[in-house]
Design a protein around this motif. Sequence first.
Motif, PDB file in Angstrom:
ATOM      1  N   MET A   1       0.846  -1.184   0.000  1.00 57.10           N
ATOM      2  CA  MET A   1       0.000   0.000   0.000  1.00 57.10           C
ATOM      3  C   MET A   1       0.892   1.248   0.000  1.00 57.10           C
ATOM      4  O   MET A   1       1.957   1.259   0.608  1.00 57.10           O
ATOM      5  CB  MET A   1      -0.902  -0.001   1.249  1.00 57.10           C
ATOM      6  CG  MET A   1      -1.900   1.142   1.293  1.00 57.10           C
ATOM      7  SD  MET A   1      -2.888   1.161   2.826  1.00 57.10           S
ATOM      8  CE  MET A   1      -3.706  -0.427   2.740  1.00 57.10           C
ATOM      9  N   ARG A   2       0.439   2.264  -0.695  1.00 56.90           N
ATOM     10  CA  ARG A   2       1.208   3.499  -0.803  1.00 56.90           C
ATOM     11  C   ARG A   2       0.316   4.692  -0.470  1.00 56.90           C
ATOM     12  O   ARG A   2      -0.845   4.753  -0.882  1.00 56.90           O
ATOM     13  CB  ARG A   2       1.754   3.648  -2.233  1.00 56.90           C
ATOM     14  CG  ARG A   2       2.360   5.012  -2.576  1.00 56.90           C
ATOM     15  CD  ARG A   2       3.708   5.214  -1.972  1.00 56.90           C
ATOM     16  NE  ARG A   2       4.127   6.624  -2.051  1.00 56.90           N
ATOM     17  CZ  ARG A   2       5.245   7.113  -1.514  1.00 56.90           C
ATOM     18  NH1 ARG A   2       6.074   6.317  -0.877  1.00 56.90           N
ATOM     19  NH2 ARG A   2       5.528   8.398  -1.607  1.00 56.90           N
ATOM     20  N   THR A   3       0.852   5.622   0.318  1.00 59.70           N
ATOM     21  CA  THR A   3       0.157   6.869   0.601  1.00 59.70           C
ATOM     22  C   THR A   3       1.198   7.967   0.747  1.00 59.70           C
ATOM     23  O   THR A   3       2.405   7.698   0.746  1.00 59.70           O
ATOM     24  CB  THR A   3      -0.710   6.746   1.874  1.00 59.70           C
ATOM     25  OG1 THR A   3      -1.590   7.862   1.961  1.00 59.70           O
ATOM     26  CG2 THR A   3       0.157   6.680   3.123  1.00 59.70           C
ATOM     27  N   GLN A   4       0.739   9.187   0.877  1.00 59.26           N
ATOM     28  CA  GLN A   4       1.684  10.289   1.047  1.00 59.26           C
ATOM     29  C   GLN A   4       2.050  10.508   2.508  1.00 59.26           C
ATOM     30  O   GLN A   4       3.220  10.699   2.853  1.00 59.26           O
ATOM     31  CB  GLN A   4       1.107  11.578   0.430  1.00 59.26           C
ATOM     32  CG  GLN A   4       1.039  11.524  -1.097  1.00 59.26           C
ATOM     33  CD  GLN A   4       0.268  12.691  -1.688  1.00 59.26           C
ATOM     34  OE1 GLN A   4      -0.936  12.828  -1.458  1.00 59.26           O
ATOM     35  NE2 GLN A   4       0.954  13.547  -2.443  1.00 59.26           N
ATOM     36  N   VAL A   5       1.047  10.479   3.385  1.00 55.20           N
ATOM     37  CA  VAL A   5       1.293  10.693   4.811  1.00 55.20           C
ATOM     38  C   VAL A   5       0.665   9.547   5.598  1.00 55.20           C
ATOM     39  O   VAL A   5      -0.546   9.318   5.526  1.00 55.20           O
ATOM     40  CB  VAL A   5       0.704  12.036   5.292  1.00 55.20           C
ATOM     41  CG1 VAL A   5       0.978  12.241   6.782  1.00 55.20           C
ATOM     42  CG2 VAL A   5       1.279  13.202   4.481  1.00 55.20           C
TER      43      VAL A   5
ATOM     44  N   PRO B   1      10.470   6.300   4.052  1.00 60.02           N
ATOM     45  CA  PRO B   1       9.970   5.683   5.285  1.00 60.02           C
ATOM     46  C   PRO B   1       8.742   4.828   5.005  1.00 60.02           C
ATOM     47  O   PRO B   1       8.057   5.009   3.986  1.00 60.02           O
ATOM     48  CB  PRO B   1       9.627   6.885   6.165  1.00 60.02           C
ATOM     49  CG  PRO B   1       9.298   7.974   5.198  1.00 60.02           C
ATOM     50  CD  PRO B   1      10.222   7.759   4.028  1.00 60.02           C
ATOM     51  N   TYR B   2       8.469   3.900   5.902  1.00 64.13           N
ATOM     52  CA  TYR B   2       7.256   3.098   5.741  1.00 64.13           C
ATOM     53  C   TYR B   2       6.781   2.608   7.108  1.00 64.13           C
ATOM     54  O   TYR B   2       7.520   2.639   8.102  1.00 64.13           O
ATOM     55  CB  TYR B   2       7.481   1.922   4.787  1.00 64.13           C
ATOM     56  CG  TYR B   2       8.491   0.894   5.235  1.00 64.13           C
ATOM     57  CD1 TYR B   2       8.097  -0.278   5.878  1.00 64.13           C
ATOM     58  CD2 TYR B   2       9.852   1.076   5.000  1.00 64.13           C
ATOM     59  CE1 TYR B   2       9.019  -1.240   6.276  1.00 64.13           C
ATOM     60  CE2 TYR B   2      10.793   0.128   5.395  1.00 64.13           C
ATOM     61  CZ  TYR B   2      10.366  -1.030   6.028  1.00 64.13           C
ATOM     62  OH  TYR B   2      11.294  -1.982   6.424  1.00 64.13           O
ATOM     63  N   LEU B   3       5.543   2.181   7.131  1.00 55.75           N
ATOM     64  CA  LEU B   3       4.912   1.647   8.331  1.00 55.75           C
ATOM     65  C   LEU B   3       4.572   0.182   8.119  1.00 55.75           C
ATOM     66  O   LEU B   3       4.235  -0.228   6.994  1.00 55.75           O
ATOM     67  CB  LEU B   3       3.617   2.406   8.648  1.00 55.75           C
ATOM     68  CG  LEU B   3       3.743   3.852   9.123  1.00 55.75           C
ATOM     69  CD1 LEU B   3       2.407   4.580   8.968  1.00 55.75           C
ATOM     70  CD2 LEU B   3       4.197   3.896  10.571  1.00 55.75           C
ATOM     71  N   THR B   4       4.632  -0.601   9.173  1.00 50.86           N
ATOM     72  CA  THR B   4       4.130  -1.969   9.120  1.00 50.86           C
ATOM     73  C   THR B   4       3.191  -2.190  10.296  1.00 50.86           C
ATOM     74  O   THR B   4       3.313  -1.548  11.351  1.00 50.86           O
ATOM     75  CB  THR B   4       5.264  -3.008   9.186  1.00 50.86           C
ATOM     76  OG1 THR B   4       6.003  -2.842  10.393  1.00 50.86           O
ATOM     77  CG2 THR B   4       6.179  -2.901   7.985  1.00 50.86           C
TER      78      THR B   4
ATOM     79  N   VAL C   1       0.913  -5.897   7.073  1.00 48.23           N
ATOM     80  CA  VAL C   1       0.617  -4.867   6.073  1.00 48.23           C
ATOM     81  C   VAL C   1       1.764  -3.855   6.074  1.00 48.23           C
ATOM     82  O   VAL C   1       2.226  -3.419   7.128  1.00 48.23           O
ATOM     83  CB  VAL C   1      -0.712  -4.154   6.385  1.00 48.23           C
ATOM     84  CG1 VAL C   1      -0.978  -3.038   5.375  1.00 48.23           C
ATOM     85  CG2 VAL C   1      -1.866  -5.144   6.421  1.00 48.23           C
ATOM     86  N   ARG C   2       2.211  -3.500   4.883  1.00 44.55           N
ATOM     87  CA  ARG C   2       3.249  -2.469   4.739  1.00 44.55           C
ATOM     88  C   ARG C   2       2.643  -1.262   4.029  1.00 44.55           C
ATOM     89  O   ARG C   2       1.950  -1.414   3.009  1.00 44.55           O
ATOM     90  CB  ARG C   2       4.437  -3.002   3.950  1.00 44.55           C
ATOM     91  CG  ARG C   2       5.465  -1.920   3.591  1.00 44.55           C
ATOM     92  CD  ARG C   2       6.706  -2.482   2.976  1.00 44.55           C
ATOM     93  NE  ARG C   2       7.560  -1.416   2.410  1.00 44.55           N
ATOM     94  CZ  ARG C   2       8.875  -1.474   2.333  1.00 44.55           C
ATOM     95  NH1 ARG C   2       9.523  -2.549   2.782  1.00 44.55           N
ATOM     96  NH2 ARG C   2       9.561  -0.466   1.811  1.00 44.55           N
ATOM     97  N   ILE C   3       2.938  -0.075   4.567  1.00 42.79           N
ATOM     98  CA  ILE C   3       2.443   1.164   3.975  1.00 42.79           C
ATOM     99  C   ILE C   3       3.632   2.070   3.701  1.00 42.79           C
ATOM    100  O   ILE C   3       4.266   2.586   4.629  1.00 42.79           O
ATOM    101  CB  ILE C   3       1.444   1.862   4.905  1.00 42.79           C
ATOM    102  CG1 ILE C   3       0.273   0.935   5.249  1.00 42.79           C
ATOM    103  CG2 ILE C   3       0.923   3.158   4.280  1.00 42.79           C
ATOM    104  CD1 ILE C   3      -0.619   1.433   6.352  1.00 42.79           C
ATOM    105  N   ASP C   4       3.958   2.270   2.459  1.00 41.81           N
ATOM    106  CA  ASP C   4       5.030   3.180   2.069  1.00 41.81           C
ATOM    107  C   ASP C   4       4.478   4.605   2.040  1.00 41.81           C
ATOM    108  O   ASP C   4       3.346   4.833   1.600  1.00 41.81           O
ATOM    109  CB  ASP C   4       5.564   2.800   0.691  1.00 41.81           C
ATOM    110  CG  ASP C   4       6.284   1.456   0.704  1.00 41.81           C
ATOM    111  OD1 ASP C   4       7.398   1.397   1.247  1.00 41.81           O
ATOM    112  OD2 ASP C   4       5.708   0.469   0.195  1.00 41.81           O
ATOM    113  N   CYS C   5       5.280   5.559   2.484  1.00 42.87           N
ATOM    114  CA  CYS C   5       4.796   6.937   2.553  1.00 42.87           C
ATOM    115  C   CYS C   5       5.968   7.910   2.482  1.00 42.87           C
ATOM    116  O   CYS C   5       7.133   7.518   2.573  1.00 42.87           O
ATOM    117  CB  CYS C   5       3.983   7.159   3.832  1.00 42.87           C
ATOM    118  SG  CYS C   5       4.717   6.477   5.315  1.00 42.87           S
TER     119      CYS C   5
END
Length: 390
Positions: free
Chosen positions: A1-5, A137-140, A148-152
Amino acid sequence: MRTQVGIIGAGPSGLLLSQLLHLRGIETVVLEKHSREYVLGRIRAGVLEHSFAALMREAQVGERLDREGQIHEGFFIAHDGIKERIDLRGLTGGKSVIVYGQTELTRDLYEARDRFGGVVMHNAEDVRPHDVEGPQPYLTCRAGGEVVRIDCDYIVGCDGFHGVSRESIPKDKIRVFERGYPFGWLGVLSRTKPVSPELIYATHERGFALCSLRSEALSRYYIQVPLTDSVDDWSDEGFFEELRRRLPGDVSAALITGPSIEKSIAPLRSFVLEPMRFGNLFLAGDAAHILPPTGARGLNTAASDIYYLYNALVDHYSKRDNRGLETYSQRALARVWKGQRFSWWMTMLLHRFPDSSPFDRRLQETELAYLFSSAEALASLAENYVGQPF
């Protein structure tokens, strides 16, 4: 998953930032470790500055606030059996505050995120920010049994004092300033008519008390208690009996009591972390600072963080102007410390400290007498209470 913030925490700060950024075309994902029901079940304060209310309107979530929120143009300080009114409107050139429960404010923000199709992931377990010092940076987290991984581009920690965001910053990169107070507030929420249409802050030899409200039929009362007390030590009858002792006679006589629908003890503390940015990780609200509730600055100071960060991110994405991001921590902390000073002053003025000497008590009495003898001192109190401009 990709988002800006990527935003950690779905309390008022995280939801407000997500809503504001969405309206400016900036994508966000909010991760919350608890359920929506749990978040909405938390009972918190609800005295909003004029600037906070304006920010809610900018986020297109001010309709119910304006309809149901109660505008307060003053409040009382009770002492020595009398109560004296602080005329906020008269002392500040027309400014006031709005009493509107934080639970209702959070509900409005949730409904707005639903309406605009915002992404809020609840029950997100083991949330972790990664590579916050790098350009990607990214969140898991774990959700539904899967990682779930979220790149931002940026990560914002709005996950409170016990959240993972602050703990992700190396200890040698931050400075912590804190002070504990040797008492807490025992708070009771009851479905009763408030004893006063405006808040009453009371100082008494037995300790501090506060008569607040959420609506015309919902009252919120507090008394100062030792940190060793627990909720189980206090029956509803015992609470209201003690509250009456600390109020002027006319207020005590008018107090309507009823069964509590919520009862809790909150310890008082002051806490500030500096800086509020580490790489591409930004902290906001309780993740970076805790204020004693005496001055009603906690939620409002979090709102000023969001104001600075929201505008900084908009400038970055719309103009490629990074000055707001680079100065975010400095600007936010300047207002945080003003809020800390005011909350500390109110706490020192109105509470009884177990180790205070006769000299300390005389200073409290003199400070209170000076306050009501000086137009300038009253104006300073009012200016801080309604909130300085963002």
